[in-house]
Design an enzyme around this catalytic site. Structure first.
Site, mmCIF file in Angstrom:
data_model
loop_
_atom_site.group_PDB
_atom_site.id
_atom_site.type_symbol
_atom_site.label_atom_id
_atom_site.label_comp_id
_atom_site.label_asym_id
_atom_site.label_seq_id
_atom_site.Cartn_x
_atom_site.Cartn_y
_atom_site.Cartn_z
ATOM 1 N N ASP A 68 37.819 31.776 40.425
ATOM 2 C CA ASP A 68 37.368 32.953 39.782
ATOM 3 C C ASP A 68 37.990 32.582 38.126
ATOM 4 O O ASP A 68 38.302 31.604 38.020
ATOM 5 C CB ASP A 68 38.112 34.203 40.138
ATOM 6 C CG ASP A 68 39.542 34.139 39.798
ATOM 7 O OD1 ASP A 68 40.190 33.162 39.232
ATOM 8 O OD2 ASP A 68 40.085 35.153 40.241
ATOM 9 N N GLY B 88 39.309 34.231 35.982
ATOM 10 C CA GLY B 88 40.726 34.731 35.264
ATOM 11 C C GLY B 88 40.320 36.280 34.606
ATOM 12 O O GLY B 88 41.271 36.921 34.361
ATOM 13 N N GLN C 99 27.685 42.608 35.529
ATOM 14 C CA GLN C 99 28.566 43.631 35.241
ATOM 15 C C GLN C 99 27.474 45.038 35.158
ATOM 16 O O GLN C 99 26.258 45.046 35.702
ATOM 17 C CB GLN C 99 29.238 43.591 34.188
ATOM 18 C CG GLN C 99 30.254 42.556 34.289
ATOM 19 C CD GLN C 99 31.606 43.057 35.208
ATOM 20 O OE1 GLN C 99 31.665 44.251 35.674
ATOM 21 N NE2 GLN C 99 32.556 42.333 35.704
ATOM 22 N N ASP D 78 34.497 37.347 48.974
ATOM 23 C CA ASP D 78 36.200 37.192 48.964
ATOM 24 C C ASP D 78 36.712 38.502 48.937
ATOM 25 O O ASP D 78 36.251 39.446 48.392
ATOM 26 C CB ASP D 78 36.470 36.363 47.823
ATOM 27 C CG ASP D 78 36.726 37.063 46.602
ATOM 28 O OD1 ASP D 78 35.724 37.470 46.084
ATOM 29 O OD2 ASP D 78 37.818 37.600 46.125
#
Lengths: 403, 403
Positions: free
Chosen positions: A91, A93, A238, A315
């Protein structure tokens, strides 16, 4: 060459296929176990291979703090460092830093945050988060994003989405200029010979070596990939809980252009029905020919549902974290193994599961290990939960294959 | 039928042989890993089998407290409870109770002690410690003894030795009257069918079952031994650091008559040279045709030395406990893996070791796991240390075999 994605079967919105990475093939839809600090807590890489794990997730934030990106880069990247020859995804972070709450400060440039370990101050930007991920050398890396909090006003969600779009562009720019710096590319020109090749002497007696000559060998793990291979960059969509903003986020991210698209900003406290609604609305706009990755979900039932909506990768810490708390997923429902009613239960944990744990141990024994705080409880519980998640995805792929 | 002991080769004082137990053969000299609470901390039974462990030690005191003897007895005994089909030895609880110091009170009848878990009061006598061990159902069990403290006056050592002799006699008497009550004897008359035989449905798809069909199966572990088999009782020689008292303890214990003889009361704080002196002096008087078990030792070098003095069996928490503290035994000496100098060390932990850990992982990775407090550190460190101990004993047996 970065990843290739091949769709092999379609059933409704769902698809099954194959993601070909520099470190092996991944059958999709896939569940990726979380190996935060270059380890799936309590489970050795041998067992992960045996369970059929084809891709692991590593957390850039945690690895950046310990043992440090430079350390891993010098040691040839994550695959070599953790002796994992199969695919890895890191990922950016962004989500981890988001989780720090009071310890972070966001600006146009990036995020200043304090380490959860020692309070020291650090800064992540699209450029250096990408640089870190190139140093770690996962097969698939993520553009740096801002994970929008929940709940949030529409204007705040729009601004946050716009920031993520600008950061996606900066991440891509940095990645394109530096992708050749991945350790298994740059550091491995010409024949790849382990440092101590020829020096290593394993005791010669067959008796002495009898303790299990199985699994991946030390030397083979240290031979790198062909220098033509590179990482792939995914971007993160997003847009909060607003389907119009989600659609806009998808379209403008596609305009920038990435190897795959992730849905971020979910599982941040919103009701589960809303998560599902947003996923369903977002996935419609994602390109059909690119991998779609839904971050941070979910229960076994949910991962099957999301796969049926057309998600290819997922995940979640749930199977591993729940295992540490003695919560076990089975074909007969959730089992809180600490309960006294299992103390005398001689049956296998899940009579329909073929994992090492269910084939060998009784619920009574697993309950004893957990109640006695034995480390083996965590190991066995994690092996079973991962097995259950991986079996769930195998069944989903099978069922998509059959239409 | 209890154990049979066959000596196959002799070299000086050392001998190699075979201990045939109701749960399989054990090559001697043997190192027995400690599985205090029915688990070798962090290591699954599959891996113990792969490492070549032929006999495990369980601690009666700990198992008596958790999950309780009655619980294990009802579940068919330790082997079945922990899914370990090979041999098991339990201690008598005497040494564990001795370690409680202020929490115990010794009388002719037995020892009153307080649980280290909740302070509750308990009582062990030769009779009920033997009863507990019959309930646990190990292949080899120990007479209840008093472990004499160090240092101690000669008169105190004599009195303690006399008490242990009286307790050995009482343990034997109880054992002879109750040996038939061992769960894998009494509970398993006639054909042994697991409770859910025929009900169990493992998912049929070869794909779903692909996750490792290795190791011992659930059902096979639940089939008991032939009802003619019984446990064997060993007695413990005491006598402090006084060679004359040790000799007397041996002779009078042999008069009572046991299937094997243990040397107890060592590694209790005395200098290492004194331990070795007492072992050497004591072993001379032990019968040649019975197994000799030295309790609670030692380093890899020491276990080899004691085997050369004619000891057949040893146990010690050192390899497993040191592993948890990051102290690793290798052919190149002890490695404290937490040290910063290993952070960039790409070499295997021990280049002369063929265990799963040394074949796969680098010192740098093991150091990272330990420094990051990852559970996998304990798992891998323990696997390696046990492998090193077992390899040491394999080499000793090999060398005795060659004379």
């Amino acid at each position: 060459m970065p990843i290739t994605f091949k769709i092999e079967a379609i059933s409704g919105a769902a698809r099954s296929g194959r993601l070909i990475t520099p470190h092996g093939e991944v059958e999709t839809p896939v569940f990726m176990p979380v190996g935060t600090l270059a380890s799936v807590k309590g489970v050795s890489q041998d067992l992960l291979e045996e369970l059929g794990v084809q891709i692991l997730l590593g957390n850039t934030y945690h690895l950046y703090l310990r043992p440090g990106v430079e350390q891993i880069r010098r040691l040839g990247g994550l695959h070599r460092f953790m002796a994992w020859p199969r695919a890895i995804l890191t990922d950016s972070g962004g989500f981890q830093v988001f989780s720090l709450n009071d310890l972070r400060k966001v600006s146009e440039e990036g995020v200043t945050f304090r380490s959860h370990l020692d309070g020291s101050s650090h800064f992540f930007s699209p450029e250096n988060a990408t640089e870190a991920q190139i140093g770690l050398g996962a097969d698939i890396i993520m553009a740096f994003d801002e994970c929008t909090e929940y709940p949030a006003e529409r204007e705040r969600v729009r601004q946050s989405m716009e920031l993520t779009l600008r950061w996606a562009e900066r991440s891509k720019k940095y990645f394109e200029q530096h992708r050749h710096e991945v350790p298994w590319n740059a550091n491995h020109v010409g024949p790849d010979v382990p440092v101590w090749a020829g020096q290593r002497q394993v005791a010669g007696s067959a008796e002495i070596r009898s303790a299990g000559q199985v699994g991946t060998s030390f030397d083979s793990l240290r031979s790198g990939s062909a220098p033509t291979q590179t990482q792939s960059l995914f971007a993160i969509v997003q847009g909060g809980m607003d389907t119009a903003l989600r659609k806009e986020s998808v379209e403008r991210t596609i305009e920038i252009g990435f190897s795959g698209y992730s849905i971020g900003g979910l599982s941040v406290g919103e009701p589960r029905a809303l998560t599902q609604e947003i996923v369903a609305a977002t996935v419609l706009h994602l390109p059909a020919d690119k991998p779609r990755y839904l971050m941070g979900v979910g229960t076994p039932q949910e991962i099957a549902e999301y796969a049926n909506l057309g998600i290819d990768m997922m995940d979640c810490v749930l199977p591993t974290r729940a295992a540490r708390h003695g919560l076990l997923f089975t074909s007969e429902g959730k089992i809180p193994i600490k309960q006294a009613r299992y103390a005398g239960d001689e049956g296998p944990l899940d009579p329909n599961c073929g994992c090492r744990v269910c084939r060998r141990y009784s619920r009574a024994y697993l309950r004893h290990l957990y109640a006695s705080n034995e480390v083996l409880a965590q190991v066995l519980n994690t092996v079973h939960n991962l097995s259950f998640y991986l079996d769930t995805m195998r069944a989903v792929r099978h069922s998509i294959g059959l239409g």
